[in-house]
Enzyme design. Structure first.
Site, PDB file in Angstrom:
ATOM      1  N   THR A 182      -8.491  -9.504 -24.600  1.00 11.55           N
ATOM      2  CA  THR A 182      -9.089  -9.474 -23.275  1.00 11.55           C
ATOM      3  C   THR A 182      -9.756 -10.815 -23.017  1.00 11.55           C
ATOM      4  OG1 THR A 182      -9.509  -7.112 -23.535  1.00 11.55           O
ATOM      5  CG2 THR A 182     -10.712  -8.256 -21.789  1.00 11.55           C
TER       6      THR A 182
ATOM      7  N   HIS B  21      -6.959   1.181 -18.807  1.00 19.56           N
ATOM      8  CA  HIS B  21      -8.263   0.941 -19.429  1.00 19.56           C
ATOM      9  C   HIS B  21      -9.124   2.165 -19.148  1.00 19.56           C
ATOM     10  CE1 HIS B  21     -11.453  -1.983 -20.821  1.00 19.56           C
ATOM     11  NE2 HIS B  21     -12.150  -0.905 -20.481  1.00 19.56           N
TER      12      HIS B  21
ATOM     13  N   ASP C 280     -10.087  -7.591 -17.906  1.00 19.48           N
ATOM     14  CA  ASP C 280     -10.989  -6.519 -18.305  1.00 19.48           C
ATOM     15  C   ASP C 280     -11.171  -5.552 -17.145  1.00 19.48           C
ATOM     16  OD1 ASP C 280     -12.441  -5.137 -20.192  1.00 19.48           O
ATOM     17  OD2 ASP C 280     -13.643  -6.859 -20.779  1.00 19.48           O
TER      18      ASP C 280
ATOM     19  N   LYS D 208     -12.287 -13.474 -22.097  1.00 17.25           N
ATOM     20  CA  LYS D 208     -13.747 -13.517 -22.108  1.00 17.25           C
ATOM     21  C   LYS D 208     -14.214 -14.906 -21.674  1.00 17.25           C
ATOM     22  CE  LYS D 208     -13.910  -9.388 -24.005  1.00 17.25           C
ATOM     23  NZ  LYS D 208     -14.415  -8.197 -23.302  1.00 17.25           N
TER      24      LYS D 208
END
Length: 486
Positions: A176, A296, A206, A178
Site C-alpha cells: 500500500t 478493502h 489505501d 504510504k
C-alpha cells in the site's frame, strides 16, 4: 411475560390470544425441529438481561430476525406462519461465561435470491437493538448450496487470477502506498514504479484515498498506470495497482471503473464502506469487463472485533465471497491488526476452500458447501515485513497476497530495495518449502543465509528484527461444537 418481566411466563395462553405472548410459546423455539438441507442456519452469541430465560432469549432472536413483532397480530393468519418463522432449535451455554449460543434455522423463502443486502437486513437488520439482550453477535452462517447458486460469486477467482498474471506456486506480493494521504499524483506514481520494479506484483491505494483536493483520482490513475506499464516493460512481468473506485454514487464508481479499464488496469478496488449493493454491482461489472476486484475491509472492526456484540468476520467473509470480490483483507496472525492464528486460519479456509467442515478450533460452527463457487484470494497486510516470511507462508499458505506497505516503503535503502527484500524472502522460503524443509522451524536460518547474498534483505531484517505486535486478541474461537446436519 418472560421478555419484559421476572422470567415467569405464567399460564400459557392461546397462540392467537390478543396481547403479548412469549416468543417461545409462539413457536420461535422448537427443540424438535430438524433443519432442512435448504435452511440457512445461524449461530448467535448472546447475553440475556437479568430475568430473561436463555431459551426465551434465543426464541426472541429467531422471532425478531424473521416474522415476529412485540405483540400478537391477526395478519399472521393470512400467511403460512409456521413456514416463515425463524426457528431456534438449540441453545447452548458457553462454558465459564454468562453467554449462550442460539442455533436458528431460516427457511430459504425468507430471502431474495442473490442479494447480500436482503440477507443481511433479514438476519441482522433489527434484532441487535433488542432491549431484552445485553449483547448479541452473529458468529457464523451455514448458507445452503441452493442459495449459494443464486449469487455470481468472485468475478474471477484464485485460479483465473493466477492465469491472468501468469504467476504460480508462491504468494503474490503487494504494498500500500504510504503515506496514504498527502502525496501529489506524480510522487504517488513514483512510489508505485519503485515498488513494482523492485519485485512486487501489486501496489495499492489505501482505503481513504479517493479524490481529495491534493490529488484527484484521474491524475493519480494516469501516473499510476504510467508507472505500472514502465515496470512491466522493464521486468517482463504482469503488474497491477489497485485503483480505488469507491465514490459517493454508483454513477461515479462506474465512471472511474471504465477509466481504469480504458487505461489497461488489470484490477480495481472498492471499500467495504461502500456497502453491499455497491460491492455486488462492481463485482458484476468486473466479471463483464475482465477486471479483478480487490476489497478493502474498511470499517469492519467497528462490528467484527468485539467478542460479545456485532458480526464475526467469518460471516463478512462468506458474504463477500457470495458478493463477488476476488481479494479481501483477512488478517496476518503476526501483524499489527487483530487476529489470532486459529481465527485467521478459519477465515482463510472460508474464503478459499470448496467445502469447509465444522471446526470449533477454527471458530467454524457449520459445514459449508460452496457448490463449486471460485475462491477468494485472502490478503495479509498491516505491520508485516520480510523477516516474518516463514511464519506468513506456514500459517497462511501460498494462495495469499502479502502486502508490505511500511515493510517496503520504509526500507532504509529505498522503496525498490524494500520490494526486492520481500521478493527474495518469499522466493527462498518457497524454494525451501519445495525442498521439504520445515520452514516454520528453519525459517530464520534460511533467511539468514539469504542475507549473505542479498543486501536488501539483510537491511530489512536488521531494521525490523525487534518489531513484534504481541498483544492478546480480543476474540479467539470458543465455538460450541455443531454436529453436521445432513
Amino acid at each position: 411475560m418472560v421478555i419484559a418481566g421476572d422470567g415467569k411466563a405464567g399460564a400459557k395462553k392461546s397462540r392467537w390470544s390478543a396481547g403479548v405472548t412469549p416468543y417461545a410459546e409462539m413457536g420461535y423455539y422448537n427443540a424438535d425441529y430438524v433443519p432442512k438441507d435448504t435452511d440457512i442456519l445461524a449461530a448467535f452469541r448472546f447475553v440475556p438481561q437479568e430475568g430473561v430465560e436463555p431459551i426465551e432469549a434465543g426464541a426472541a432472536v429467531a422471532g425478531e430476525s424473521s416474522t415476529a413483532t412485540w405483540t400478537v397480530v391477526w395478519t399472521d393468519r393470512l400467511t403460512a406462519y409456521e413456514h416463515y418463522q425463524g426457528k431456534c432449535f438449540r441453545v447452548e451455554p458457553v462454558p465459564g461465561t454468562n453467554q449462550y449460543i442460539a442455533f436458528i434455522a431460516y427457511d430459504l423463502d425468507l430471502f431474495e435470491e442473490g442479494s447480500i443486502a436482503n440477507m443481511s437486513s433479514s438476519i441482522i437488520g433489527n434484532v441487535f437493538g433488542f432491549k431484552a439482550l445485553k449483547s448479541l453477535r452473529l458468529e457464523d452462517l451455514r448458507i445452503p448450496p441452493h442459495y449459494v447458486k443464486t449469487f455470481q460469486g468472485p468475478a474471477h477467482g484464485i485460479m483465473m487470477e493466477r492465469e491472468y498474471l501468469n504467476k504460480y506456486g508462491r504468494p503474490l506480493l503487494g504494498a500500500t502506498v504510504k503515506p496514504k494521504l498527502g502525496l501529489s499524483a506524480k510522487n504517488y506514481g513514483r512510489v508505485v514504479y519503485e515498488a513494482l520494479r523492485g519485485g512486487l506484483d501489486f501496489t495499492k491505494d489505501d482505503e481513504n484515498i479517493n479524490s481529495q483536493p491534493f490529488m484527484r483520482w484521474r491524475d493519480r490513475w494516469l501516473f499510476c498506470m504510467e508507472a505500472v506499464n514502465k515496470a512491466m516493460a522493464e521486468t517482463g512481468e504482469i503488474k497491477g495497482h489497485y485503483l480505488n473506485v469507491t465514490a459517493a454514487t454508483m454513477e461515479e464508481m462506474y465512471e472511474r471503473a471504465e477509466f481504469a479499464k480504458e487505461l489497461g488496469s488489470v484490477i480495481i478496488m472498492v471499500d467495504l464502506t461502500a456497502g453491499f449493493t455497491a460491492i455486488q454491482s462492481m463485482a458484476k461489472w468486473c466479471r463483464k469487463n475482465g477486471v479483478l476486484l480487490h476489497l478493502h475491509r474498511a470499517g469492519h472492526s467497528t462490528y467484527t472485533r468485539q467478542k460479545i456484540h456485532g458480526v464475526n468476520f467469518r460471516v463478512i467473509a462468506k458474504w463477500m465471497r457470495l458478493a463477488g470480490v476476488d481479494h479481501i483483507h483477512a488478517g496476518t496472525v503476526v501483524g499489527k491488526l487483530e487476529g489470532d492464528l486459529h481465527s485467521v486460519q478459519g477465515y482463510y479456509k472460508t474464503l478459499r476452500t470448496q467445502y469447509t467442515e465444522a471446526d470449533p478450533l477454527l471458530g467454524l460452527y457449520f459445514e459449508q458447501d460452496w457448490a463449486s463457487m471460485p475462491g477468494v484470494m485472502p490478503v495479509a497486510s498491516g505491520g508485516i515485513h520480510a523477516g516474518q516470511m516463514h511464519l506468513l507462508l506456514s500459517y497462511l499458505g501460498e494462495d495469499t497476497i502479502l502486502q508490505f506497505g511500511g515493510g517496503t516503503i520504509g526500507h532504509p535503502d529505498g522503496i525498490a530495495a524494500g520490494a526486492t527484500a520481500n521478493r527474495v524472502a518469499v522466493e527462498v522460503m518457497v524454494q525451501a518449502r519445495n525442498e521439504g524443509k520445515d520452514i516454520l522451524r528453519e525459517g530464520p536460518e534460511i533467511l539468514e543465509k539469504a542475507c549473505r547474498w542479498s543486501p536488501a534483505l539483510a537491511k530489512a531484517i536488521e531494521t525490523w528484527k525487534d518489531i513484534s505486535f504481541e498483544f492478546e486478541s480480543t476474540d479467539v474461537p470458543d465455538a460450541v461444537a455443531m454436529p453436521t446436519i445432513a
